[in-house]
Design a protein around this motif. Structure first.
Motif, PDB file in Angstrom:
ATOM      1  N   ASN A  48       0.810  -1.217   0.000  1.00 39.26           N
ATOM      2  CA  ASN A  48       0.000   0.000   0.000  1.00 39.26           C
ATOM      3  C   ASN A  48       0.846   1.271   0.000  1.00 39.26           C
ATOM      4  O   ASN A  48       0.300   2.364  -0.004  1.00 39.26           O
ATOM      5  N   SER A  49       2.152   1.147   0.002  1.00 43.46           N
ATOM      6  CA  SER A  49       3.022   2.319   0.039  1.00 43.46           C
ATOM      7  C   SER A  49       3.102   2.963  -1.349  1.00 43.46           C
ATOM      8  O   SER A  49       2.905   2.300  -2.367  1.00 43.46           O
ATOM      9  N   PRO A  50       3.399   4.241  -1.386  1.00 44.92           N
ATOM     10  CA  PRO A  50       3.531   4.922  -2.684  1.00 44.92           C
ATOM     11  C   PRO A  50       4.655   4.336  -3.546  1.00 44.92           C
ATOM     12  O   PRO A  50       4.544   4.300  -4.766  1.00 44.92           O
ATOM     13  N   GLU A  51       5.726   3.872  -2.900  1.00 38.50           N
ATOM     14  CA  GLU A  51       6.836   3.289  -3.659  1.00 38.50           C
ATOM     15  C   GLU A  51       6.404   2.029  -4.403  1.00 38.50           C
ATOM     16  O   GLU A  51       6.749   1.828  -5.563  1.00 38.50           O
ATOM     17  N   ALA A  52       5.630   1.199  -3.734  1.00 44.53           N
ATOM     18  CA  ALA A  52       5.174  -0.045  -4.359  1.00 44.53           C
ATOM     19  C   ALA A  52       4.192   0.250  -5.487  1.00 44.53           C
ATOM     20  O   ALA A  52       4.232  -0.402  -6.532  1.00 44.53           O
ATOM     21  N   GLN A  53       3.320   1.235  -5.301  1.00 45.91           N
ATOM     22  CA  GLN A  53       2.377   1.584  -6.357  1.00 45.91           C
ATOM     23  C   GLN A  53       3.109   2.151  -7.568  1.00 45.91           C
ATOM     24  O   GLN A  53       2.769   1.837  -8.711  1.00 45.91           O
ATOM     25  N   ALA A  54       4.135   2.960  -7.327  1.00 40.56           N
ATOM     26  CA  ALA A  54       4.925   3.493  -8.431  1.00 40.56           C
ATOM     27  C   ALA A  54       5.661   2.376  -9.158  1.00 40.56           C
ATOM     28  O   ALA A  54       5.763   2.379 -10.390  1.00 40.56           O
ATOM     29  N   MET A  55       6.151   1.399  -8.405  1.00 36.49           N
ATOM     30  CA  MET A  55       6.847   0.273  -9.016  1.00 36.49           C
ATOM     31  C   MET A  55       5.892  -0.556  -9.873  1.00 36.49           C
ATOM     32  O   MET A  55       6.239  -0.985 -10.977  1.00 36.49           O
ATOM     33  N   ARG A  56       4.667  -0.773  -9.382  1.00 37.05           N
ATOM     34  CA  ARG A  56       3.678  -1.513 -10.167  1.00 37.05           C
ATOM     35  C   ARG A  56       3.346  -0.788 -11.463  1.00 37.05           C
ATOM     36  O   ARG A  56       3.230  -1.398 -12.520  1.00 37.05           O
ATOM     37  N   GLU A  57       3.190   0.507 -11.373  1.00 38.67           N
ATOM     38  CA  GLU A  57       2.906   1.289 -12.570  1.00 38.67           C
ATOM     39  C   GLU A  57       4.071   1.242 -13.548  1.00 38.67           C
ATOM     40  O   GLU A  57       3.875   1.144 -14.758  1.00 38.67           O
ATOM     41  N   ALA A  58       5.287   1.311 -13.038  1.00 36.37           N
ATOM     42  CA  ALA A  58       6.466   1.286 -13.909  1.00 36.37           C
ATOM     43  C   ALA A  58       6.617  -0.070 -14.587  1.00 36.37           C
ATOM     44  O   ALA A  58       7.036  -0.147 -15.743  1.00 36.37           O
ATOM     45  N   LEU A  59       6.272  -1.138 -13.889  1.00 34.28           N
ATOM     46  CA  LEU A  59       6.432  -2.465 -14.458  1.00 34.28           C
ATOM     47  C   LEU A  59       5.309  -2.833 -15.424  1.00 34.28           C
ATOM     48  O   LEU A  59       5.492  -3.672 -16.301  1.00 34.28           O
ATOM     49  N   ASN A  60       4.143  -2.214 -15.268  1.00 34.79           N
ATOM     50  CA  ASN A  60       3.013  -2.543 -16.128  1.00 34.79           C
ATOM     51  C   ASN A  60       2.261  -1.270 -16.491  1.00 34.79           C
ATOM     52  O   ASN A  60       1.198  -0.977 -15.939  1.00 34.79           O
ATOM     53  N   PRO A  61       2.781  -0.498 -17.445  1.00 37.18           N
ATOM     54  CA  PRO A  61       2.130   0.767 -17.779  1.00 37.18           C
ATOM     55  C   PRO A  61       0.787   0.589 -18.483  1.00 37.18           C
ATOM     56  O   PRO A  61      -0.008   1.519 -18.531  1.00 37.18           O
ATOM     57  N   TRP A  62       0.493  -0.591 -19.011  1.00 41.55           N
ATOM     58  CA  TRP A  62      -0.750  -0.824 -19.735  1.00 41.55           C
ATOM     59  C   TRP A  62      -1.849  -1.399 -18.846  1.00 41.55           C
ATOM     60  O   TRP A  62      -2.876  -1.832 -19.323  1.00 41.55           O
ATOM     61  N   ARG A  63      -1.629  -1.416 -17.543  1.00 41.56           N
ATOM     62  CA  ARG A  63      -2.566  -2.037 -16.616  1.00 41.56           C
ATOM     63  C   ARG A  63      -3.963  -1.421 -16.703  1.00 41.56           C
ATOM     64  O   ARG A  63      -4.956  -2.127 -16.745  1.00 41.56           O
ATOM     65  N   ASN A  64      -4.058  -0.125 -16.740  1.00 40.41           N
ATOM     66  CA  ASN A  64      -5.367   0.549 -16.760  1.00 40.41           C
ATOM     67  C   ASN A  64      -5.822   0.882 -18.165  1.00 40.41           C
ATOM     68  O   ASN A  64      -6.893   1.445 -18.350  1.00 40.41           O
ATOM     69  N   HIS A  65      -5.045   0.568 -19.160  1.00 39.02           N
ATOM     70  CA  HIS A  65      -5.377   0.902 -20.545  1.00 39.02           C
ATOM     71  C   HIS A  65      -6.680   0.220 -20.986  1.00 39.02           C
ATOM     72  O   HIS A  65      -7.508   0.844 -21.636  1.00 39.02           O
ATOM     73  N   ASP A  66      -6.860  -1.048 -20.658  1.00 42.08           N
ATOM     74  CA  ASP A  66      -8.072  -1.772 -21.053  1.00 42.08           C
ATOM     75  C   ASP A  66      -9.319  -1.186 -20.392  1.00 42.08           C
ATOM     76  O   ASP A  66     -10.367  -1.074 -21.023  1.00 42.08           O
ATOM     77  N   ALA A  67      -9.218  -0.813 -19.134  1.00 36.90           N
ATOM     78  CA  ALA A  67     -10.369  -0.248 -18.433  1.00 36.90           C
ATOM     79  C   ALA A  67     -10.771   1.086 -19.048  1.00 36.90           C
ATOM     80  O   ALA A  67     -11.966   1.381 -19.210  1.00 36.90           O
ATOM     81  N   GLU A  68      -9.793   1.914 -19.409  1.00 35.73           N
ATOM     82  CA  GLU A  68     -10.083   3.195 -20.041  1.00 35.73           C
ATOM     83  C   GLU A  68     -10.703   2.986 -21.412  1.00 35.73           C
ATOM     84  O   GLU A  68     -11.587   3.730 -21.830  1.00 35.73           O
ATOM     85  N   GLU A  69     -10.238   1.974 -22.136  1.00 33.75           N
ATOM     86  CA  GLU A  69     -10.764   1.687 -23.461  1.00 33.75           C
ATOM     87  C   GLU A  69     -12.232   1.252 -23.379  1.00 33.75           C
ATOM     88  O   GLU A  69     -13.042   1.639 -24.206  1.00 33.75           O
ATOM     89  N   ARG A  70     -12.584   0.477 -22.368  1.00 32.50           N
ATOM     90  CA  ARG A  70     -13.970   0.015 -22.192  1.00 32.50           C
ATOM     91  C   ARG A  70     -14.888   1.184 -21.842  1.00 32.50           C
ATOM     92  O   ARG A  70     -16.047   1.231 -22.249  1.00 32.50           O
ATOM     93  N   LYS A  71     -14.380   2.133 -21.048  1.00 30.45           N
ATOM     94  CA  LYS A  71     -15.195   3.286 -20.663  1.00 30.45           C
ATOM     95  C   LYS A  71     -15.507   4.159 -21.872  1.00 30.45           C
ATOM     96  O   LYS A  71     -16.591   4.696 -21.992  1.00 30.45           O
ATOM     97  N   SER A  72     -14.540   4.299 -22.764  1.00 33.94           N
ATOM     98  CA  SER A  72     -14.734   5.174 -23.918  1.00 33.94           C
ATOM     99  C   SER A  72     -15.620   4.544 -24.991  1.00 33.94           C
ATOM    100  O   SER A  72     -16.169   5.243 -25.822  1.00 33.94           O
ATOM    101  N   SER A  73     -15.780   3.226 -24.990  1.00 33.22           N
ATOM    102  CA  SER A  73     -16.615   2.596 -26.019  1.00 33.22           C
ATOM    103  C   SER A  73     -18.046   2.432 -25.607  1.00 33.22           C
ATOM    104  O   SER A  73     -18.596   2.835 -24.738  1.00 33.22           O
TER     105      SER A  73
END
Length: 73
Positions: A48-73
């Motif tokens: 739950n730390s900011p460092e771990a969240q930043a690391m997750r984002e850095a390792l998987n930048p496309w994680r939220n891409h699918d969710a955003e794509e579904r919202k726009s369609s």
């Protein structure tokens, strides 16, 4: 047919219960559960730390891409 092997089933059940109880007693006596509780709480705090969240984002930048794509369609 099952009655024929009932004594074997009982022996296996009793033996398994004794082994399982012995393992639980060993873990309680050695403080295993206390150590695991501390390790799990440290793991959750790190996740739950900011460092771990930043690391997750850095390792998987496309994680939220699918969710955003579904919202726009």
């Amino acid at each position: 047919m099952a009655i024929k092997f009932l004594d074997w089933y009982l022996k296996i059940a009793i033996g398994s219960a004794i082994i399982g109880g012995s393992m639980e007693l060993f873990m309680i006596k050695t403080g295993f559960y206390d150590k695991v509780t501390v390790l799990e709480s440290e793991k959750r705090a790190w996740e739950n730390s900011p460092e771990a969240q930043a690391m997750r984002e850095a390792l998987n930048p496309w994680r939220n891409h699918d969710a955003e794509e579904r919202k726009s369609s």
